[in-house]
Design a protein around this motif. Structure first.
Motif, PDB file in Angstrom:
ATOM      1  N   ARG A  77      26.849  77.621  59.726  1.00 52.23           N
ATOM      2  CA  ARG A  77      26.262  77.408  61.049  1.00 52.23           C
ATOM      3  C   ARG A  77      25.193  78.443  61.341  1.00 52.23           C
ATOM      4  O   ARG A  77      24.132  78.158  61.859  1.00 52.23           O
ATOM      5  CB  ARG A  77      27.355  77.469  62.128  1.00 52.23           C
ATOM      6  CG  ARG A  77      28.026  76.137  62.310  1.00 52.23           C
ATOM      7  CD  ARG A  77      28.603  76.032  63.690  1.00 52.23           C
ATOM      8  NE  ARG A  77      29.280  77.270  64.057  1.00 52.23           N
ATOM      9  CZ  ARG A  77      29.878  77.474  65.213  1.00 52.23           C
ATOM     10  NH1 ARG A  77      29.871  76.527  66.115  1.00 52.23           N
ATOM     11  NH2 ARG A  77      30.475  78.613  65.472  1.00 52.23           N
ATOM     12  N   PHE A  78      25.514  79.655  60.941  1.00 52.54           N
ATOM     13  CA  PHE A  78      24.573  80.739  61.173  1.00 52.54           C
ATOM     14  C   PHE A  78      23.281  80.500  60.384  1.00 52.54           C
ATOM     15  O   PHE A  78      22.175  80.662  60.906  1.00 52.54           O
ATOM     16  CB  PHE A  78      25.208  82.064  60.762  1.00 52.54           C
ATOM     17  CG  PHE A  78      24.331  83.241  61.025  1.00 52.54           C
ATOM     18  CD1 PHE A  78      24.212  83.755  62.309  1.00 52.54           C
ATOM     19  CD2 PHE A  78      23.592  83.823  60.004  1.00 52.54           C
ATOM     20  CE1 PHE A  78      23.406  84.827  62.562  1.00 52.54           C
ATOM     21  CE2 PHE A  78      22.773  84.892  60.265  1.00 52.54           C
ATOM     22  CZ  PHE A  78      22.672  85.402  61.540  1.00 52.54           C
ATOM     23  N   ALA A  79      23.470  80.090  59.117  1.00 51.16           N
ATOM     24  CA  ALA A  79      22.304  79.855  58.265  1.00 51.16           C
ATOM     25  C   ALA A  79      21.428  78.768  58.864  1.00 51.16           C
ATOM     26  O   ALA A  79      20.199  78.896  58.924  1.00 51.16           O
ATOM     27  CB  ALA A  79      22.764  79.450  56.865  1.00 51.16           C
ATOM     28  N   LEU A  80      22.081  77.712  59.332  1.00 54.70           N
ATOM     29  CA  LEU A  80      21.337  76.605  59.917  1.00 54.70           C
ATOM     30  C   LEU A  80      20.535  77.108  61.119  1.00 54.70           C
ATOM     31  O   LEU A  80      19.363  76.772  61.283  1.00 54.70           O
ATOM     32  CB  LEU A  80      22.318  75.510  60.349  1.00 54.70           C
ATOM     33  CG  LEU A  80      21.703  74.158  60.612  1.00 54.70           C
ATOM     34  CD1 LEU A  80      21.145  73.581  59.328  1.00 54.70           C
ATOM     35  CD2 LEU A  80      22.736  73.215  61.194  1.00 54.70           C
ATOM     36  N   ARG A  81      21.199  77.938  61.929  1.00 56.26           N
ATOM     37  CA  ARG A  81      20.531  78.437  63.115  1.00 56.26           C
ATOM     38  C   ARG A  81      19.322  79.290  62.745  1.00 56.26           C
ATOM     39  O   ARG A  81      18.237  79.141  63.277  1.00 56.26           O
ATOM     40  CB  ARG A  81      21.512  79.257  63.951  1.00 56.26           C
ATOM     41  CG  ARG A  81      21.376  78.959  65.415  1.00 56.26           C
ATOM     42  CD  ARG A  81      22.453  79.573  66.266  1.00 56.26           C
ATOM     43  NE  ARG A  81      23.005  80.804  65.797  1.00 56.26           N
ATOM     44  CZ  ARG A  81      24.313  81.024  65.691  1.00 56.26           C
ATOM     45  NH1 ARG A  81      25.163  80.074  65.997  1.00 56.26           N
ATOM     46  NH2 ARG A  81      24.768  82.197  65.282  1.00 56.26           N
ATOM     47  N   SER A  82      19.538  80.178  61.764  1.00 56.74           N
ATOM     48  CA  SER A  82      18.444  81.098  61.450  1.00 56.74           C
ATOM     49  C   SER A  82      17.314  80.377  60.728  1.00 56.74           C
ATOM     50  O   SER A  82      16.161  80.755  60.840  1.00 56.74           O
ATOM     51  CB  SER A  82      18.954  82.294  60.648  1.00 56.74           C
ATOM     52  OG  SER A  82      19.198  81.907  59.331  1.00 56.74           O
ATOM     53  N   LEU A  83      17.655  79.313  59.982  1.00 59.52           N
ATOM     54  CA  LEU A  83      16.585  78.549  59.334  1.00 59.52           C
ATOM     55  C   LEU A  83      15.805  77.759  60.372  1.00 59.52           C
ATOM     56  O   LEU A  83      14.595  77.597  60.271  1.00 59.52           O
ATOM     57  CB  LEU A  83      17.161  77.598  58.287  1.00 59.52           C
ATOM     58  CG  LEU A  83      17.632  78.247  57.000  1.00 59.52           C
ATOM     59  CD1 LEU A  83      18.211  77.208  56.074  1.00 59.52           C
ATOM     60  CD2 LEU A  83      16.492  78.976  56.323  1.00 59.52           C
ATOM     61  N   ARG A  84      16.527  77.281  61.382  1.00 56.82           N
ATOM     62  CA  ARG A  84      15.844  76.503  62.402  1.00 56.82           C
ATOM     63  C   ARG A  84      14.876  77.380  63.194  1.00 56.82           C
ATOM     64  O   ARG A  84      13.863  76.921  63.688  1.00 56.82           O
ATOM     65  CB  ARG A  84      16.865  75.849  63.327  1.00 56.82           C
ATOM     66  CG  ARG A  84      16.503  74.398  63.600  1.00 56.82           C
ATOM     67  CD  ARG A  84      17.405  73.792  64.635  1.00 56.82           C
ATOM     68  NE  ARG A  84      18.698  73.446  64.093  1.00 56.82           N
ATOM     69  CZ  ARG A  84      19.799  73.300  64.845  1.00 56.82           C
ATOM     70  NH1 ARG A  84      19.737  73.485  66.148  1.00 56.82           N
ATOM     71  NH2 ARG A  84      20.928  72.963  64.298  1.00 56.82           N
ATOM     72  N   LYS A  85      15.257  78.649  63.291  1.00 56.25           N
ATOM     73  CA  LYS A  85      14.387  79.573  64.021  1.00 56.25           C
ATOM     74  C   LYS A  85      13.059  79.776  63.293  1.00 56.25           C
ATOM     75  O   LYS A  85      12.034  80.023  63.895  1.00 56.25           O
ATOM     76  CB  LYS A  85      15.078  80.934  64.173  1.00 56.25           C
ATOM     77  CG  LYS A  85      15.606  81.150  65.567  1.00 56.25           C
ATOM     78  CD  LYS A  85      15.968  82.601  65.807  1.00 56.25           C
ATOM     79  CE  LYS A  85      16.777  83.211  64.708  1.00 56.25           C
ATOM     80  NZ  LYS A  85      17.512  84.403  65.062  1.00 56.25           N
ATOM     81  N   PHE A  89       8.856  78.506  57.462  1.00 48.39           N
ATOM     82  CA  PHE A  89       9.386  79.042  56.207  1.00 48.39           C
ATOM     83  C   PHE A  89      10.304  78.020  55.547  1.00 48.39           C
ATOM     84  O   PHE A  89      10.173  77.698  54.366  1.00 48.39           O
ATOM     85  CB  PHE A  89      10.153  80.337  56.489  1.00 48.39           C
ATOM     86  CG  PHE A  89      11.212  80.629  55.478  1.00 48.39           C
ATOM     87  CD1 PHE A  89      10.863  81.131  54.239  1.00 48.39           C
ATOM     88  CD2 PHE A  89      12.547  80.365  55.743  1.00 48.39           C
ATOM     89  CE1 PHE A  89      11.837  81.383  53.294  1.00 48.39           C
ATOM     90  CE2 PHE A  89      13.520  80.607  54.806  1.00 48.39           C
ATOM     91  CZ  PHE A  89      13.165  81.113  53.575  1.00 48.39           C
ATOM     92  N   ALA A  90      11.236  77.470  56.338  1.00 51.81           N
ATOM     93  CA  ALA A  90      12.218  76.531  55.776  1.00 51.81           C
ATOM     94  C   ALA A  90      11.518  75.324  55.174  1.00 51.81           C
ATOM     95  O   ALA A  90      11.849  74.887  54.072  1.00 51.81           O
ATOM     96  CB  ALA A  90      13.198  76.100  56.863  1.00 51.81           C
ATOM     97  N   LEU A  91      10.514  74.797  55.883  1.00 51.21           N
ATOM     98  CA  LEU A  91       9.848  73.591  55.396  1.00 51.21           C
ATOM     99  C   LEU A  91       9.107  73.854  54.083  1.00 51.21           C
ATOM    100  O   LEU A  91       9.190  73.056  53.146  1.00 51.21           O
ATOM    101  CB  LEU A  91       8.877  73.056  56.454  1.00 51.21           C
ATOM    102  CG  LEU A  91       9.577  72.313  57.594  1.00 51.21           C
ATOM    103  CD1 LEU A  91       8.555  71.810  58.596  1.00 51.21           C
ATOM    104  CD2 LEU A  91      10.400  71.151  57.045  1.00 51.21           C
TER     105      LEU A  91
END
Lengths: 883, 114
Positions: A77-85, A89-91
């Protein structure tokens, strides 16, 4: 989350734990009070002794496995949150990984479904083939077709096969009420269908009964042919078709993937008949291709050893069919069918491997960038009690999520592009016809496996780096812009260098293929292939087997075709130049020679030279009278003249072609008078030097079906209909086969394979370059953002914008230069592995190397330019206020 | 962190806990008291290791837990030994004896040499 808690009854367990520990604590307090201490002091002391309720709780929780699962869940969940932030970068990371994983998956599915597991047959991996390999010839393989006697001897005398089947691959004429059609036909030994273990979808198999001499003729039909010719009508079973002037009954339809020998129809082959060859109207000995299933546990080497004994015994009985020195060469069926295309596939596999590495170093680089900006976050979490292991796990979970997203996107990308790639695979000399290349379970498992691998590959180093060193002291620094903390600068630069080097290797590979393709497509054929139509006239077995009959046919057909509007010239020929010709040993009176003299023979009419567009260099060409009266005259090419006559003028000399002595219907013991010499053309394929060649009047011999060449003034294919009408007007039973423009044959046989290699490798190299651009850009942009403060100071102290620009560009160029240098060295050693794929250029072609270096440097420079310009435009005031 | 030390103690702590519980079902506090009494304050058992040990042994099925009224009248979690726990305790005691004998043997031998 709540449901999962309920599932594990977590809240109840928590409550009970709390109760248990509180009981302990309370008892301890009570005990202390009993010794006479004040209640407050008792509580304080007990709590101290107890060592913190929550800490004990945490330790108890750690003994339970649910906790680990829960932590993992929280990490996700944390990873998802920080990637969404950090969406950009994620894309970018997902995009890079999708390209890498997608391309690998595409190539893997082709290799798995096309090479490792292409056949829908029973225990297909146990099927192998063997060939008689002449030890005096280079390369592998050799004669893989055997006479009936040889076939039976191998079948009966071997100790290594469970079963052995034989196929005579030929063409058969199917006569229907509208005309005739040439079909691809495989005559198979009756045990073949049980051997392959594929049931017909309609009707029955060919059985041993059908193979007995005198059994009523039956056949099986290919699914596609059934759909096309009979619209999939099930009532066609039991129907009688006229095949080679004989009625045969259709007994079954094979399933769509069954493409054994690529045949339209399968007929039983009777092996017990009289020696084949003598009573055979076409005059050629017929050979059987053998396939065998090895006994369990028998290796290919063991097969070769066992058959070697039989082969050497047979070579004493049939000395003419065996080379002086030979051995038996074995291979699996799939490997044999795919043939040389294997090396193309393996080269592509290594290319996508490199691409995957580029993608991984790209993402690792992005992660490092992120780790630097997250230094503070990580330090705080470490200070709050997160262990190093926990932090690494957290970062790896993040990488894993990126990789998983990349895998899903990559599979979608693979699914979309697989169709295109498969369509680009050359139809001839490519994958087996049975292969069905799809994104199936093994391919998806492969994608999942490389996802895990890439997670470690790109995630581990940045994760270790992020938690490396004294985490707490980092809090003291600002976490940004501190050059002393630029520890992973070297790792980042290293990754960029690796990326540049890998992409350079890919580009040079693609560049060499492009050069080679250009060379091949620009080979001077020696004739004009434009607007020439080729059509093979497939005649009913035995109806045109004497020189007179052949002459009768073509003397009617040629003038009729020539009279069609749009036809400029027409000729008879043996087949498709430059691929089809007869080959013969050659004797020139008065000249002795140690090695065999071999010449290519073309049997043609007088229009041949005009149709293909060449002129006599010396003497004269074949004339109408030469053809009409089947005069024993011959036109030779330059190579023949030079090789066999040296500096002498060959005109007027005589020459003999020994093949005619063996052929029924050929002029025996005949010497031909040389009347002219023409220029060479590429008669032995595009990539080999011309062979000695002789052009003879077609009317001298009666063997083999012939073809016509038609030079047209318009698109050749538009003429097919008119031409076939003229031919059918002469004989209704003749079918046109192998019809197409000469250019299309050149494409199929000579250009398609290099084009496939070029297109795929080119695409991969392009993707690699794109990833490099992203990589270089992100590193430079990051460096600039780190140095904003420094640049601000420099500018404030009076540095020129251009000097800042140069400073940034120099740094970028240093990285590029290192990458280019390593890439060049690697290419120098690696390109030799694609030597089999390229022709006409050296594997270390300096021009290709130079152009690729220029392209890479130019692209890299562009990628550096934007960050550099941003750096030069830094406002000193803003930059300094930044801190 | 003192993880290595804990690790070293864990096995012996488990054995001692099993041995104490074997005397009769009791709650965590009582077990802690008992351990302290027996060992004559020779070593201190922290709750931070006792409770994880109790839960671990319960997980393994060597201890059984039930909520009962304690001597003070308040509900407490009582641990008692299961059959498997008794067997485990016996093997561990035997192993411990062997280990002590072996270490003693080695030490004596070395003493003689010196």
């Amino acid at each position: 989350m709540r449901w999962i808690r309920r599932l594990f009854q977590k809240s109840r367990a928590e409550r009970q734990l709390d109760q248990e520990l509180r009981f302990h604590l309370d008892r301890q307090i009570a005990d202390h009070i009993a010794t006479g201490i004040s209640p407050e002091e008792a509580r304080r002391r007990a709590t101290l002794e107890f060592g913190g309720l929550d800490r004990v709780k945490e330790e108890v929780r750690d003994t339970r496995w649910e906790t680990h699962l829960d932590n993992l869940f929280r990490d996700f969940r944390f990873a998802l949150r920080s990637l969404r932030k950090d969406r950009r970068f994620a894309l970018i990371a997902i995009f890079a990984l999708a390209l890498g994983i997608g391309a690998s998956t595409v190539i893997f599915s082709i290799i798995y479904n096309g090479l490792l597991n292409p056949f829908p047959y029973k225990n297909a991996n146990g099927i192998s083939i063997f060939q008689i390999h002449d030890l005096d010839q280079a390369g592998v393989g050799g004669r893989g077709a055997f006479s009936v006697h040889e076939f039976l001897d191998y079948r009966e005398q071997n100790h290594v096969f469970e079963d052995m089947v034989g196929t005579r691959n030929s063409r058969i004429l199917y006569t229907h009420h509208e005309g005739a059609m040439q079909l691809r036909c495989a005559k198979v030994t009756p045990n073949t269908f049980e051997f392959l273990g594929v049931m017909p979808i309609l009707g029955r198999w060919i059985t041993n009964e059908d193979g007995r001499p005198g059994a009523p003729p039956v056949f099986l039909m290919n699914f596609k042919f059934w759909q096309e010719q009979f619209s999939g009508d099930p009532n066609v079973i039991g129907a009688t078709l006229i095949l080679d002037n004989q009625p045969a009954t259709l007994v079954g339809i094979m399933p769509p993937r069954f493409q054994y020998f690529g045949a339209d129809v399968w007929l039983p082959l009777t092996l017990s008949g009289a020696p084949v060859g003598n009573n055979n109207p076409s005059g050629q000995r017929e050979f059987i291709v053998a396939e065998e299933r090895r006994k369990p546990g028998v290796s290919l080497e063991a097969v070769a050893a066992d058959l070697d004994v039989i082969a050497h015994r047979l070579s004493k009985i049939y000395p003419r069919d065996y080379p002086k020195r030979f051995n038996v060469w074995t291979d699996t069926l799939a490997s044999d069918v795919v043939g040389d295309f294997k090396s193309t596939l393996y080269i592509l596999l290594s290319a996508v491997g490199m691409l995957l590495l580029i993608a991984c170093s790209n993402v690792a680089n992005l992660l490092l960038t992120r780790a630097t900006t997250r230094e503070k976050e990580i330090s705080i979490r470490a200070a709050l009690g997160a262990s190093r292991g926990r932090l690494i796990r957290q970062l790896l979970v993040e990488s894993f999520m990126l990789a998983t997203a990349g895998c899903v996107a990559g599979c979608i990308f693979a699914f979309g592009s697989l169709k295109w790639v498969v369509a680009a695979i050359p139809a001839d000399n490519g994958l087996p016809g049975e292969a069905s290349v799809t994104l199936n379970l093994p391919a998806l498992l492969f994608a999942a496996a490389i996802t895990l691998l890439t997670t470690l590959l790109f995630g581990l180093a940045p994760a270790l780096h992020a938690v490396h060193g004294q985490l707490q002291t980092r809090l003291a620094g600002s976490g940004k812009g501190v050059n002393a903390n630029f520890g992973h600068g070297r790792l980042r630069s290293g990754l960029v260098v690796v990326e540049v080097a890998l992409s350079l290797v890919l580009l040079i590979g693609a560049g060499l293929m492009m050069r080679s393709f250009f060379v091949i497509t620009h080979v001077d054929l020696g004739f004009n292939a434009k607007n020439v139509l080729v059509a093979e006239l497939s005649t009913p077995n035995g109806s045109y087997n004497t020189p007179q009959k052949v002459k009768l046919l073509y003397q009617q057909v040629l003038p009729r075709v020539a009279a069609l509007p749009g036809v400029l010239a027409v000729s008879e020929s043996l087949g498709v130049p430059p691929y089809d010709f007869a080959e013969s040993e050659t004797t020139v009176p008065g000249r002795s020679h140690s090695e065999a003299w071999r010449s290519a023979l073309e049997l043609c009419s007088e229009g041949y030279f005009q149709t293909l567009g060449f002129q006599a260099m010396r003497g004269r060409l074949l004339s109408e009278t030469d053809i009409d009266s089947a005069r024993h005259v011959v036109v030779i090419n330059e190579t023949l003249a030079r090789k066999y006559f040296g500096n002498d003028d060959p005109i007027g000399h005589t020459i003999k072609f020994n093949i005619f002595d063996e052929l029924p219907g050929g002029p025996k013991d005949t010497y031909f008078e040389i009347i002219g010499v023409v220029g060479d053309f590429k008669n032995a394929g595009l990539q080999d030097p011309p062979m000695p060649q002789a052009f003879l009047p077609y009317t001298i011999a009666g063997f083999r079906d012939r073809a016509i060449l038609v030079r047209t003034s318009t698109a050749p294919l538009s003429m097919i209909k008119g031409i076939s009408q003229e031919i059918w007007a002469v004989d209704h039973n003749i079918a046109l086969a192998q019809t197409g423009s000469l250019e299309s044959f050149l494409y199929r046989f000579s250009y398609a394979r290099p084009e496939f290699g070029l297109k795929t490798l080119g695409a991969f190299a392009g993707i690699g370059l794109l990833l490099v651009v992203i990589g270089v850009f992100s590193v430079m942009a990051y460096t600039v953002s780190l140095q904003t403060h420094e640049i601000g100071i420099r500018l404030a102290l009076g540095a020129q914008q251009t000097s800042i620009l140069t400073m940034i560009l120099t740094k970028g160029m240093r990285l590029m230069a290192a990458g280019v240098l390593i890439g060049l060295l690697a290419s120098y050693y690696l390109t030799r592995f694609i030597a089999s794929q390229i022709w006409g250029v050296s594997t270390t072609d300096p021009l290709t190397f130079a152009v690729v270096v220029i392209v890479v440097v130019a692209v890299g420079l562009t990628a550096c330019l934007m960050p550099a310009r941003r750096a030069a435009r830094v406002d000193p005031l803003v930059a300094l206020r930044y801190e | 962190m003192t993880e290595s030390k804990q690790e070293l103690l864990r096995g012996t702590l488990d054995m001692l806990v099993l041995k104490v519980v074997a005397l009769g079902s009791s709650h965590g506090y009582a077990i802690a008291q008992r351990l302290q009494q027996i060992s004559k304050e020779f070593f201190q058992v922290h709750q931070g290791s006792l409770y994880p040990a109790l839960h671990r042994l319960e997980d393994k099925g060597w201890l059984r837990a039930e909520w009962k009224q304690s001597e003070t009248g308040r509900e407490a979690k009582f641990y008692s030994l299961t059959k498997r726990g008794r067997r485990q305790m016996d093997t561990e005691v035997v192993n411990w004896g062997r280990l002590c004998d072996a270490v003693g043997l080695v030490l004596r031998a070395l003493e003689k040499e010196s």
